[in-house]
Design a protein around this motif. Sequence first.
Motif, mmCIF file in Angstrom:
data_model
loop_
_atom_site.group_PDB
_atom_site.id
_atom_site.type_symbol
_atom_site.label_atom_id
_atom_site.label_comp_id
_atom_site.label_asym_id
_atom_site.label_seq_id
_atom_site.Cartn_x
_atom_site.Cartn_y
_atom_site.Cartn_z
ATOM 1 N N ARG A 85 6.898 -3.831 -3.415
ATOM 2 C CA ARG A 85 7.245 -2.539 -4.020
ATOM 3 C C ARG A 85 6.841 -2.515 -5.493
ATOM 4 O O ARG A 85 6.375 -1.499 -6.016
ATOM 5 C CB ARG A 85 8.746 -2.300 -3.862
ATOM 6 N N ASN A 86 7.005 -3.653 -6.166
ATOM 7 C CA ASN A 86 6.549 -3.764 -7.551
ATOM 8 C C ASN A 86 5.024 -3.675 -7.634
ATOM 9 O O ASN A 86 4.465 -3.067 -8.549
ATOM 10 C CB ASN A 86 7.022 -5.091 -8.158
ATOM 11 N N THR A 87 4.364 -4.300 -6.659
ATOM 12 C CA THR A 87 2.899 -4.260 -6.619
ATOM 13 C C THR A 87 2.416 -2.825 -6.480
ATOM 14 O O THR A 87 1.503 -2.379 -7.191
ATOM 15 C CB THR A 87 2.382 -5.112 -5.440
ATOM 16 N N PHE A 88 3.014 -2.089 -5.549
ATOM 17 C CA PHE A 88 2.649 -0.695 -5.343
ATOM 18 C C PHE A 88 2.807 0.116 -6.626
ATOM 19 O O PHE A 88 1.895 0.835 -7.047
ATOM 20 C CB PHE A 88 3.524 -0.084 -4.241
ATOM 21 N N ALA A 89 3.958 -0.025 -7.274
ATOM 22 C CA ALA A 89 4.246 0.765 -8.479
ATOM 23 C C ALA A 89 3.263 0.451 -9.594
ATOM 24 O O ALA A 89 2.750 1.359 -10.266
ATOM 25 C CB ALA A 89 5.676 0.509 -8.941
ATOM 26 N N ASN A 90 2.994 -0.825 -9.804
ATOM 27 C CA ASN A 90 2.164 -1.214 -10.933
ATOM 28 C C ASN A 90 0.688 -0.869 -10.731
ATOM 29 O O ASN A 90 0.008 -0.491 -11.688
ATOM 30 C CB ASN A 90 2.334 -2.712 -11.204
ATOM 31 N N TYR B 122 0.805 -1.219 0.000
ATOM 32 C CA TYR B 122 0.000 0.000 0.000
ATOM 33 C C TYR B 122 0.848 1.284 0.000
ATOM 34 O O TYR B 122 0.370 2.344 -0.379
ATOM 35 C CB TYR B 122 -0.900 0.050 1.241
ATOM 36 N N THR B 123 2.102 1.188 0.469
ATOM 37 C CA THR B 123 2.936 2.389 0.632
ATOM 38 C C THR B 123 4.157 2.426 -0.278
ATOM 39 O O THR B 123 4.735 3.493 -0.498
ATOM 40 C CB THR B 123 3.431 2.511 2.089
ATOM 41 N N GLY B 124 4.588 1.255 -0.768
ATOM 42 C CA GLY B 124 5.795 1.209 -1.588
ATOM 43 C C GLY B 124 7.075 1.255 -0.772
ATOM 44 O O GLY B 124 8.163 1.409 -1.318
ATOM 45 N N ASP C 110 7.543 10.059 -7.022
ATOM 46 C CA ASP C 110 7.730 10.749 -5.744
ATOM 47 C C ASP C 110 7.447 9.818 -4.571
ATOM 48 O O ASP C 110 8.180 9.821 -3.583
ATOM 49 C CB ASP C 110 6.812 11.971 -5.689
ATOM 50 N N GLU C 111 6.405 9.018 -4.681
ATOM 51 C CA GLU C 111 6.053 8.089 -3.606
ATOM 52 C C GLU C 111 7.157 7.056 -3.376
ATOM 53 O O GLU C 111 7.387 6.609 -2.255
ATOM 54 C CB GLU C 111 4.735 7.371 -3.922
ATOM 55 N N MET C 112 7.861 6.675 -4.449
ATOM 56 C CA MET C 112 8.911 5.661 -4.337
ATOM 57 C C MET C 112 10.280 6.274 -4.100
ATOM 58 O O MET C 112 11.282 5.561 -4.026
ATOM 59 C CB MET C 112 8.920 4.791 -5.596
ATOM 60 N N GLN C 113 10.337 7.605 -4.009
ATOM 61 C CA GLN C 113 11.579 8.345 -3.753
ATOM 62 C C GLN C 113 12.646 8.056 -4.807
ATOM 63 O O GLN C 113 13.825 7.906 -4.491
ATOM 64 C CB GLN C 113 12.120 8.022 -2.360
ATOM 65 N N HIS C 114 12.224 7.968 -6.070
ATOM 66 C CA HIS C 114 13.174 7.767 -7.162
ATOM 67 C C HIS C 114 13.674 9.109 -7.672
ATOM 68 O O HIS C 114 12.878 10.005 -7.962
ATOM 69 C CB HIS C 114 12.519 7.000 -8.317
ATOM 70 N N SER C 115 14.976 9.256 -7.790
ATOM 71 C CA SER C 115 15.543 10.493 -8.327
ATOM 72 C C SER C 115 15.288 10.599 -9.827
ATOM 73 O O SER C 115 15.102 11.686 -10.368
ATOM 74 C CB SER C 115 17.051 10.552 -8.043
ATOM 75 N N LEU C 116 15.287 9.445 -10.511
ATOM 76 C CA LEU C 116 15.109 9.420 -11.960
ATOM 77 C C LEU C 116 13.782 8.773 -12.323
ATOM 78 O O LEU C 116 13.416 7.725 -11.766
ATOM 79 C CB LEU C 116 16.253 8.652 -12.627
#
Length: 399
Positions: free
Chosen positions: A350-355, A255-257, A368-374
């Motif tokens: 984490r994959n579940t959250f993203a997809n 639910y949060t990633g 932004d939710e996953m804190q990815h710079s790219l």
Amino acid sequence: MVTKFADFSLRFDRKGQLDANDKESTGLIEIRMYYNGKASYKSTGYRITQDQWNKKKNAPKDALMNRNIQTMISEYQTFESEFRAIHKTFSIEDLKRKDQPVPEPPQKKTSFTDFFREQLDIEKPLKQPSLRTRRLTFDYFKEFRSEVSFDEINNDLIKAFNSFLHEKRKKNGKPLNLNTIAKHHKHVRKYILEAIKSRHIAIIDNPYLHIKIPKQDSESNYLTEEELQRFEELTFSESELLLERSRDMFLIACYTGLRFSDVYKINPTHLYNTLEGLELNYQAGKTQKFGQKFLYLLFGGKPQQIARKYINSENKALFKGLTNPKVNLQLKIIAKRANVQKATKFKDSRNTFANIMSTKVPITVVQDEMQHSLLSTTQGYLKRNPEFKKKALAKIKWE
């Protein structure tokens, strides 16, 4: 980069020892040494009256006395320059050693193995999630060659280590897969780069400049919304507390990633009750980035419900005692009960959250939710998501 040196100035009667009613009363002249936010004081040995001090110039009026004090300051400045040249570092505490013999810097280490071990010890307080696998790499490296000097780091050594890893067998007798071998090389390369930074190895001697370690593409699993619902609907008996806690920990991550290490650290002090609902403030263990999760807004408030279920008055971590391997073992049982025909592991959350999220909000929100710079890092989670394509195609008006 411009090197900043210590700042020197004079202070008269810093401790307020002068008697205002006594013209013969004297105060001490001290040298103030200031560097990097810290100050230290050294007595000049001179005591003078208020009339003998030039407030405007912040110096004694006597020219000879002033010259002698400036000579003292010059000696401190020379000491600082010599200390920096020898030790490549400096602090205000080092100025106190001016009149002491300056010890020689420690001899350059000759063992890459010792350097490797020391770097792991330095990282130990950081509690990095990957520290355990780095230590396993060190154990393998020691098994491969008990002692390796810096001079022995070359292409032939790394190729021999690669052959050793390919011949290595796990406890179950199975060989290491390509990605596991690549991860061990990644760790060795990291500490070779650290050795280069410390000038133990020349940049040109880095063997990984010429050696490419192959990897195999691996497709991480993720749960669809329907499969996730099956996990949610499972019920457990009173004797199955471990199964229930493992399921709930996995769901919070879906639910949060959040990564396992970040979910594990959640305790009641990280959770805040607002007028809208429960919020989570955290610092990611892997990236050290600070983040905020609006639990009442994610997945219809489901992570909020689970968090409240485990909030305790002792401020203990919500999922204290659960380890990644332990939860992964429980997830095999849980997936089977939920009739999910996938080899479900915690990292799949984490994959579940993203997809799932990518089908509901703009990709930049997911980033932004996953804190990815790219953004490309986030997109890497979505390239095999048929649901994303199906929902996008379903919105097209073909008329």
